[in-house]
Design an enzyme around this catalytic site. Structure first.
Site, PDB file in Angstrom:
ATOM      1  CB  SER A  68      68.702 -77.209  66.249  1.00 56.02           C
ATOM      2  OG  SER A  68      69.907 -77.318  65.523  1.00 56.02           O
ATOM      3  CG  ASP A  69      67.313 -81.863  61.493  1.00 55.19           C
ATOM      4  OD1 ASP A  69      66.947 -82.732  62.311  1.00 55.19           O
ATOM      5  OD2 ASP A  69      67.723 -82.141  60.349  1.00 55.19           O
ATOM      6  CB  THR A  70      72.800 -81.740  62.293  1.00 53.46           C
ATOM      7  OG1 THR A  70      72.935 -80.688  63.252  1.00 53.46           O
ATOM      8  CG2 THR A  70      74.124 -81.899  61.537  1.00 53.46           C
TER       9      THR A  70
END
Length: 195
Positions: A68-70
């Site tokens: 995941s990445d934001t």
């Protein structure tokens, strides 16, 4: 057959969210260094999420790996994680009084057959005007460092947000509804999400 479930992240926030699904999982630090690309914020977040999952794939030959990445986007500018206090202050000054887009990308890689699921959750967040004194005080807590957009919505950053359109869990770190659906498909049984 029991399949291992691995979170390729050392983020305490993501671990806490994932725990609510009631499925045992392991965590590992991804063997991937984020280097900015020419992609849009949403595409870059997705690229980073997949790269994180694939970076540890060889260590887990029969597993589901979640990456995941934001990233934040403000007026076509990508905003990532500040590395120091001065960067954090500049980011918060930019976000003050404006609406920004937050993109949280998630990827679920099945290393058994190399199948993959990809998703990007978009959330619109509006900040009120933030005074320089508030910014200084917030940055002094140390919370903004390493957080996309230099704030934690579940922490001190919530006092700046006056409107959030979209999935709050994605802002914290993971869009759980999507992950829960994927796990149903891969594992063939319901997860036990606590509301």
């Amino acid at each position: 057959m029991t399949i291992r479930f691995v979170l390729a992240s050392t983020s305490p926030r993501r671990s806490e969210l994932l725990r609510t699904l009631g499925i045992p999982f392991e965590t590992i630090s991804p063997l991937f260094k984020e280097v900015p690309t020419d992609h849009s914020a949403s595409d870059e977040a997705l690229y980073f999420a997949e790269a994180k999952a694939r970076s540890v794939a060889k260590l887990y030959p029969k597993a589901l790996i979640l990456g995941s990445d934001t990233l934040i986007e403000l007026e076509a500018e990508k905003i990532g994680k500040p590395e120091n206090d001065d960067m954090a202050k500049e980011i918060l000054k930019k976000l003050s009084g404006k609406t920004h887009r937050l993109y949280t990308a998630v990827v679920l890689l099945n290393t058994n057959d190399d199948s993959i699921r990809r998703h990007v959750e978009e959330v619109l967040i509006t900040f009120r005007e933030i005074s320089l004194q508030e910014i200084e005080a917030y940055v002094a807590t140390g919370e903004p460092i390493g957080k996309a957009g230099a704030y934690a919505i579940q922490g001190g950053g919530k006092k700046f947000a006056i409107d959030i359109k979209g999935d709050l869990q994605a802002v914290v770190g993971l869009p759980l509804r999507v992950i829960q659906q994927w796990l149903k498909e891969f594992m063939g049984h319901d997860t036990n999400e606590k509301r």
